[in-house]
Design an enzyme around this catalytic site. Structure first.
Site, short mmCIF file in Angstrom:
data_model
loop_
_atom_site.label_atom_id
_atom_site.label_comp_id
_atom_site.label_asym_id
_atom_site.label_seq_id
_atom_site.Cartn_x
_atom_site.Cartn_y
_atom_site.Cartn_z
N ASP A 1 0.82 -1.22 0.00
CA ASP A 1 0.00 0.00 0.00
C ASP A 1 0.85 1.26 0.00
O ASP A 1 1.78 1.38 0.79
CB ASP A 1 -0.88 0.03 1.26
CG ASP A 1 -1.99 -1.01 1.21
OD1 ASP A 1 -2.51 -1.25 0.11
OD2 ASP A 1 -2.33 -1.57 2.27
N HIS B 1 -16.33 5.28 2.01
CA HIS B 1 -16.30 6.30 3.06
C HIS B 1 -17.69 6.64 3.56
O HIS B 1 -17.84 7.43 4.49
CB HIS B 1 -15.58 7.55 2.56
CG HIS B 1 -14.19 7.22 2.07
ND1 HIS B 1 -13.95 6.75 0.80
CD2 HIS B 1 -12.99 7.22 2.70
CE1 HIS B 1 -12.65 6.51 0.67
NE2 HIS B 1 -12.06 6.78 1.80
#
Ligand code: GLN
Ligand code: ZN
Length: 748
Positions: free
Chosen positions: A593, A688
């Site tokens: 990541d 989100h």
């Protein structure tokens, strides 16, 4: 004389966070909240009492950009029915139907500001009450205040113009409002000192407003204020040239992150202005080398009148933790190398005294102590690890052995995934039970057998669920991780963690960045146990999950005695070791990541190339150990890639997953324009929000993706990790994702 640009506001024990969250939860009244804010201000000023001024209006209940928007009455239409704190927190956090204003990073720090929305229809109404209140409080306590105000240029440049109005119109209207605000402040005191913060100047010339700087600051100075304009985070030569021609009193320059500012000195001296010399690091946490700083000041004073030099922090201390006082667990030697906000004020005072009066008896002891600490830090075996240093000097691999176009064929044979393979970004919901399990283990309340069993059970559930719904590439769910950087920092050598080193990230949210104090290496595997356990449970491929070197670096406090690029390279080698262990243990896909790759970009264009070079090199150093058949994924949480898409491709990750849906498919346009060769998973829904995307929505999104990228190149995944979501949201969302993909596949 010395000043600080500003002081952290959350409080020694995050009192502001607690008060805010108490108020939002309805457990605290407005007056209780305001009382605790007032107490914090008074306490914070008390540490500044020996400085030239105390900083007023550096305090904020949420954010200073938001404060200024409210003071100017720059209120987006959807919030105009509200007032006071409801309005204020509404803009920050959303209110009923009205979505919150966006938040974004304050330059290249990890602080986020609320982005003002400006429109030609704004009806500015001035409200100076917050500033006046805080000014009067400081006065009443007997302090000499300077008012901190975000400069007009920085404010406008960082705002979002929402209805296509041209910059000039917005600027003209806003300037009028800003000047009215100044007129209100003038009523406080005709000789008021105002520190205008213009970090935007550090980004270099901007056609939209550079021609206006002189006029605006001359007009401000003409109002009779003692006008100080400070910029920071980089050099600001172009603006300094202009400011030298104005009638302002002084200019603040950052000599730590903008060494080139030195070449402004002669001009500045000629202009007769006061120099606020930013020499104590406002955004890192190392003890200053006062002897070196003194030499630097002496060097400056050869070109610049000594009596016009005021010592300053390089930027606001907002970006550093409060004080070392509460660090009772840290290794004493390492602790002695650190300096947080309160200690930095002491450094300023000591340095000022040495600069003014020499190293006399009154400071001799502290001075020697500082010298000893710096000396010790240089030679300490804790910092220096010969094996790591040697390894860094030995040329190693920085490229995959086989080019992408060939190795991807191998990978397809080896991994045999279908077209439009489905996967997730790594984490699954962090439930309260999971958090409690980790906490209990950390506190020693449960033994490692119980802890490991708990984590294994969670992994088992994750794998079973993913198999059940039919995802193609599985993950273990990251239950053992509290944070994607902390988890690795805790296991790498060269890192240390504070107990109370909180720094405000936004509003009430604080982060405690790891501290990289010494040479970094990986003494033992960090993720191997969990990855192989997960893989043992299924025939499907489980993706190993690591955080990349650039992200670990960008989210830490980094040692300042060697280059950042060298620190990053050390981390990269540690990650490389982990990748090698994973692949040798049968893990076939490994994700590295790089959530913070973008945020390390320098502020000035001329420095971008250097950053890209070493950041790329570090990522590739960590991933080049992968065998051709090991597939490397990376993930980035954003999609503002317009200018860096080629750099992203140069990372040479076989697959990249990114955010797309939330930003309105902006990214797709770039793919269509530039052509992108590697495989890519543009997030098909926004994690989100708690909303569960329907199959139809996801199908629609996949179809859009297929318009710009061939199906052989596309992966289907959410746009980020799922750790902040609840299982009730994750389960149906992922089911829909898999089903939607199947429907498209059947037709393809
Ligand atoms: N693998 C991490 C996760 O899924 C990535 C998080 C991130 O990119 N911020 O949580
Ligand atoms: Zn992400």
């Amino acid at each position: 004389m010395s000043i600080i640009i500003g002081f952290p506001r959350v409080g020694e024990h995050r009192e502001l966070k607690k008060a805010l969250e108490g108020f939002w939860a309805g457990n605290l009244t407005q007056s209780q909240l305001l009382r605790s804010a007032k107490e914090l201000r008074a306490k914070h000023w008390s540490y500044q009492k020996n400085l030239e001024y105390v900083s007023v209006n550096d305090f904020s209940l949420y954010d200073n950009m938001l404060d200024l928007a409210c003071a100017l009455g720059a209120i987006p239409r959807r919030f105009r029915a509200y007032k006071d704190l409801e309005l204020y927190f509404g803009m920050a956090r959303g209110l009923k139907e009205s979505v919150a204003c966006e938040m974004t990073k304050w330059f290249n720090t990890n602080y986020h500001y609320v982005v003002p929305e400006l429109s030609a229809h704004d009806d500015y109404k001035i409200d100076a009450s917050k500033i006046i209140l805080e000014y009067n409080e400081a006065k009443a306590l007997g302090y000499r205040p300077k008012i901190n105000l975000i400069g007009l240029f920085t404010f406008v440049a960082l705002s979002k113009i929402i209805d296509g109005t041209d910059f000039d119109t917005i600027f003209t209207n806003l300037k009028q409002a800003y000047f009215q605000l100044l007129d209100e402040l003038k009523k406080l005191d005709t000789t008021l000192t105002i520190q205008f913060e213009e970090p935007i100047f550090a980004k270099g010339t901007d056609e939209r407003f550079y021609s206006k700087i002189k006029e605006v600051y001359d007009q401000i100075a003409a109002k009779g204020f003692k006008t100080i304009v400070v910029s920071y985070f980089e050099q600001s030569l172009e603006a300094t040239d202009i400011l030298c021609q104005t009638n302002i009193e002084g200019i603040g320059l950052d000599f730590l992150y903008g060494e080139k500012n030195l070449s402004s000195l002669e001009l500045l001296a000629k202009s007769g202005k006061t120099l606020y010399a930013g020499i104590i690091d406002g955004r890192n946490i190392w003890v200053a080398n006062l002897e070196k700083k003194l030499q630097f000041l002496e060097q400056i004073s050869q070109k610049f009148p000594k009596d016009k030099i005021v010592l300053s922090t390089s930027c606001s201390l907002l970006h550093t933790p409060f004080s070392k006082d509460s660090e009772t667990n840290m290794d004493k030697e390492i602790l002695s190398w650190l300096s947080f906000a309160r200690e930095k004020i002491q450094e300023l005072e000591l340095l000022e005294s040495a600069f003014k009066n020499g190293i006399n008896e009154s400071i001799k002891q502290s001075w020697e102590q500082n010298k000893a600490i710096n000396q010790n830090r240089k030679i300490s075996p804790k910092i220096n690890d010969k094996a790591t240093q040697d390894r860094l000097l030995t040329p190693g691999k920085t490229q995959r052995e086989v080019a992408f176009k060939d190795r991807i064929k191998l990978q397809h044979q080896e991994l045999a995934y279908p077209i439009l393979p489905t996967t997730t970004i790594g984490s699954f919901p962090q439930t309260p039970q999971l958090r409690a399990l980790r906490q209990d283990f950390k506190k020693g309340q449960i033994n490692s057998d119980i802890y490991e069993k708990g984590i294994q059970d969670y992994i088992k559930d994750c794998i079973a669920f993913q198999e059940e719904i039919g995802l193609d590439v599985l993950v273990h769910g990251e239950p053992e991780r509290n944070d994607m950087v902390e988890y690795f920092g805790e296991q790498l050598k060269g890192f240390v963690f504070s107990q109370n080193g909180w720094v405000q990230s936004y509003g009430s949210r604080c982060v405690k960045p790891p501290i990289i104090f010494g040479d970094v290496s990986r003494p033992a595997p960090m993720t191997l146990k969990w990855a192989t356990y997960a893989q043992s449970l299924t025939k499907k491929i489980v993706k190993g999950m690591l955080t990349g070197p650039v992200t670990i670096l960008n989210w830490s406090f980094v040692r300042d005695d060697i280059q950042r690029s060298a620190v990053c390279k050390q981390i990269a080698l540690g990650i490389a070791d982990e990748i090698d262990d994973l692949q040798n243990a049968g893990i076939k896909i490994i994700q590295v990541d790089e959530a913070a790759f973008k945020e390390g970009y320098p502020l000035r264009k001329e420095n971008v190339k250097t950053y890209e070079e070493w950041a790329l090199l570090c990522f590739k150093t960590s991933t080049s150990v992968a065998k051709p058949s090991t597939q490397i994924h990376t993930h980035m949480c954003y999609s503002e890639f317009n200018d860096i898409i080629k750099t992203i491709e140069d990372l040479d990750a076989d697959v990249i997953s990114i955010e797309t849906a939330r930003s309105g498919n902006e990214l797709l346009k770039i793919f269509a324009q530039v052509g992108y060769s590697h495989e890519v998973g543009p997030g098909v829904y926004d994690i989100h929000s708690p909303r569960i995307p329907t199959q139809e929505e996801i199908i629609k999104q996949i179809k859009l993706l297929l318009e710009v990228l061939p199906k052989e190149q596309l992966w289907i995944n959410p746009d980020c990790g799922l750790k902040t979501r609840k299982w009730e949201e994750v389960k149906p969302s992922l089911k829909n994702l898999v089903q939607a993909t199947k429907q498209i596949r059947d037709k393809a």
